[in-house]
Design an enzyme around this catalytic site. Sequence first.
Site, mmCIF file in Angstrom:
data_model
loop_
_atom_site.group_PDB
_atom_site.id
_atom_site.type_symbol
_atom_site.label_atom_id
_atom_site.label_comp_id
_atom_site.label_asym_id
_atom_site.label_seq_id
_atom_site.Cartn_x
_atom_site.Cartn_y
_atom_site.Cartn_z
ATOM 1 C CB ALA A 8 20.407 -10.814 -23.140
ATOM 2 N NE ARG A 13 7.202 -3.458 -15.243
ATOM 3 C CZ ARG A 13 7.005 -4.539 -14.478
ATOM 4 N NH1 ARG A 13 7.177 -5.742 -15.007
ATOM 5 N NH2 ARG A 13 6.667 -4.417 -13.231
ATOM 6 C CE LYS A 20 15.780 -6.487 -15.733
ATOM 7 N NZ LYS A 20 14.433 -7.109 -15.794
ATOM 8 C CB THR A 83 14.892 -18.008 -20.714
ATOM 9 O OG1 THR A 83 13.757 -18.859 -20.977
ATOM 10 C CG2 THR A 83 14.400 -16.771 -19.993
ATOM 11 C CE1 TYR A 104 16.388 -16.964 -15.661
ATOM 12 C CE2 TYR A 104 14.565 -15.783 -14.661
ATOM 13 C CZ TYR A 104 15.027 -16.790 -15.477
ATOM 14 O OH TYR A 104 14.146 -17.608 -16.111
ATOM 15 C CD GLU A 155 7.128 -19.297 -18.872
ATOM 16 O OE1 GLU A 155 7.158 -18.121 -18.506
ATOM 17 O OE2 GLU A 155 7.703 -20.216 -18.240
ATOM 18 C CE1 TYR A 367 41.068 21.674 3.561
ATOM 19 C CE2 TYR A 367 42.701 23.358 3.081
ATOM 20 C CZ TYR A 367 42.159 22.110 2.848
ATOM 21 O OH TYR A 367 42.717 21.288 1.902
ATOM 22 C CB SER A 406 40.675 32.514 16.834
ATOM 23 O OG SER A 406 40.331 31.646 17.890
ATOM 24 C CB ALA A 424 43.774 35.949 17.665
HETATM 25 C C1 UD1 Z 1 11.031 -16.571 -16.948
HETATM 26 C C2 UD1 Z 1 10.560 -18.002 -16.974
HETATM 27 C C3 UD1 Z 1 9.403 -18.167 -15.989
HETATM 28 C C4 UD1 Z 1 9.843 -17.737 -14.599
HETATM 29 C C5 UD1 Z 1 10.365 -16.316 -14.650
HETATM 30 C C6 UD1 Z 1 10.924 -15.941 -13.322
HETATM 31 C C7 UD1 Z 1 10.965 -18.794 -19.213
HETATM 32 C C8 UD1 Z 1 10.355 -19.083 -20.537
HETATM 33 N N1 UD1 Z 1 10.131 -18.309 -18.313
HETATM 34 O O1 UD1 Z 1 9.985 -15.724 -17.366
HETATM 35 O O2 UD1 Z 1 8.996 -19.518 -15.959
HETATM 36 O O3 UD1 Z 1 8.744 -17.838 -13.704
HETATM 37 O O4 UD1 Z 1 11.417 -16.200 -15.622
HETATM 38 O O5 UD1 Z 1 11.254 -14.573 -13.343
HETATM 39 O O6 UD1 Z 1 12.123 -19.035 -18.998
HETATM 40 N N2 UD1 Z 1 16.647 -13.038 -20.762
HETATM 41 C C9 UD1 Z 1 17.675 -13.031 -21.661
HETATM 42 N N3 UD1 Z 1 17.403 -13.211 -22.976
HETATM 43 C C10 UD1 Z 1 16.141 -13.406 -23.438
HETATM 44 C C11 UD1 Z 1 15.085 -13.393 -22.515
HETATM 45 C C12 UD1 Z 1 15.367 -13.210 -21.177
HETATM 46 O O7 UD1 Z 1 18.838 -12.879 -21.291
HETATM 47 O O8 UD1 Z 1 15.986 -13.553 -24.635
HETATM 48 C C13 UD1 Z 1 16.950 -12.847 -19.345
HETATM 49 C C14 UD1 Z 1 16.348 -11.583 -18.786
HETATM 50 O O9 UD1 Z 1 17.285 -10.520 -18.863
HETATM 51 C C15 UD1 Z 1 16.088 -11.961 -17.334
HETATM 52 C C16 UD1 Z 1 15.776 -13.436 -17.413
HETATM 53 O O10 UD1 Z 1 16.324 -13.893 -18.620
HETATM 54 O O11 UD1 Z 1 17.225 -11.804 -16.539
HETATM 55 C C17 UD1 Z 1 14.295 -13.735 -17.348
HETATM 56 O O12 UD1 Z 1 13.639 -13.068 -18.380
HETATM 57 P P1 UD1 Z 1 12.188 -12.475 -18.188
HETATM 58 O O13 UD1 Z 1 11.718 -11.991 -19.492
HETATM 59 O O14 UD1 Z 1 12.188 -11.572 -17.017
HETATM 60 O O15 UD1 Z 1 11.368 -13.756 -17.696
HETATM 61 P P2 UD1 Z 1 10.222 -14.548 -18.449
HETATM 62 O O16 UD1 Z 1 10.770 -15.155 -19.693
HETATM 63 O O17 UD1 Z 1 9.020 -13.747 -18.499
#
Ligand code: UD1
Length: 458
Positions: A8, A13, A20, A83, A104, A155, A367, A406, A424
């Site tokens: 989600a 970036r 993504k 997450t 992920y 974290e 062709y 040709s 030709a």
């Molecule tokens: C998270 C972990 C961290 C780990 C890191 C590895 C948590 C709190 N932290 O970091 O410990 O080292 O991943 O990459 O879990 N996503 C959603 N919905 C949200 C937030 C994130 O679907 O509300 C998805 C993102 O699209 C991504 C994944 O979860 O695929 C990780 O999210 P991201 O923000 O990259 O990681 P962190 O939370 O910083």
Amino acid sequence: MNVVILAAGMGKRMQSALPKVLHPLAGKPLLRHVIDTARTLSLSKLCVIYGHGGAAVPEMVGQLAQDTGAAIDTALQQPQLGTGHAVMQAVPQLDENVPTLVLYGDVPLTTAASLARLVEAAGSDKLAILTVEQANPFGLGRIVRENGSIVRIVEEKDASPAERAIREINSGIMVVPTPHLKRWLAALSNNNAQGEYYLTDIVAQAVADGVPVVSAHPSAEWEVAGVNSKVQLAELERRHQLNIANTLLEQGVTLMDPARIDVRGELICGRDVTIDVGCVFEGRVELADGVTVGPHCVLVNANIGAGAQIKPFCHIEQAVVGEQSQIGPYARLRPGTELGQDVHVGNFVEIKNSTVAAHSKANHLAYVGDATIGSRVNIGAGTITCNYDGANKFRTVIEDDAFIGSDSQLVAPVTVGKGATLGAGTTLTKNAPAGKLTISRPKQMTIENWTRPVKAKK
Ligand code: UD1
Ligand code: CA
């Protein structure tokens, strides 16, 4: 096993309108890599959590489910509150009798073997985390251990200086007993530096509840590397391509440079195949024994017969090349081309939706479209099948042993009989009878006493 794939996040970036997880790696969306790997496990539920990017993610998932006949659920996470909050969206769909694996959508290269080890470590009653020691753990969750046992995950933004010095990181990939997961998710708070519901906080809850927390490790760091930018995407692409190249080398394929090949699909090679630099393979490509592919060729869904030589700079798509054939340099075989044994197709020859039987040749500048060509036919330089009248397409038939002079145009529908010869420059609008010379050409004449014009004096 329930599998929940988090996808989600917005991926700011990436600097792109495309969500993504839909960016391609080796020609396949990141999310698709994750789904394909998840499918190697015995699945009871697969749920993709989406949010950013509108309908694009569920559309891709829906299409994939339809194409493969597999059940894949999606759940919208809106807004994205972390997450833990993301996994909560899948809760109603989870089967309580089997554990839940969290993946992920932007971590594409985790191997099936590593996931299997993690699942094995978790069994039915433990929480298992895929962790790795990283030289530079900046930004990632750290695995906090006491007396060797995992006690929680902290974290980066919430960590003390001592915790930041820990190099064992949380990949984010974990397996959790499902009834516990539901309970722990419901108890999460967002009382932390980012104001998010952290999935990682369930680890401390497991420890408090006396549920064992264990870890498993991937065989390499890139297995848990996520994609947050085009730089990281490019790095993982090269990593993945190198892995594919190494597998090909181990199978006995000769690669002139394993760093200069791109396989965006499935490349199946026989024995003693040689591939020169800069080639791209897409879809399913088969190279039989002894095939050589010269530099800078693009092969898409192609089947190349034993001993065939593909010379430099060829583009071959949805085509079959017979054994011992010689293609290129600079040849283009378009969809529906089927070449028999020992067919020669030379430079600047384009063939489309045509069959060419054994030992026939079109060596230069031609062709050939919508044609059926027999054996031992010679197609001279500059020959064109005029297969299209602006509205409809028509077939050209050239029977065995015909010789096309040709610069001839064959205005389809038209047939050149067995052993016929076209002079030709012939524009063929009626069938050419077998065994005879057919020619359509204004008679040559020479004008006597003609003088070349000279520039008028001013
Ligand atoms: C998270 C972990 C961290 C780990 C890191 C590895 C948590 C709190 N932290 O970091 O410990 O080292 O991943 O990459 O879990 N996503 C959603 N919905 C949200 C937030 C994130 O679907 O509300 C998805 C993102 O699209 C991504 C994944 O979860 O695929 C990780 O999210 P991201 O923000 O990259 O990681 P962190 O939370 O910083
Ligand atoms: Ca002409």
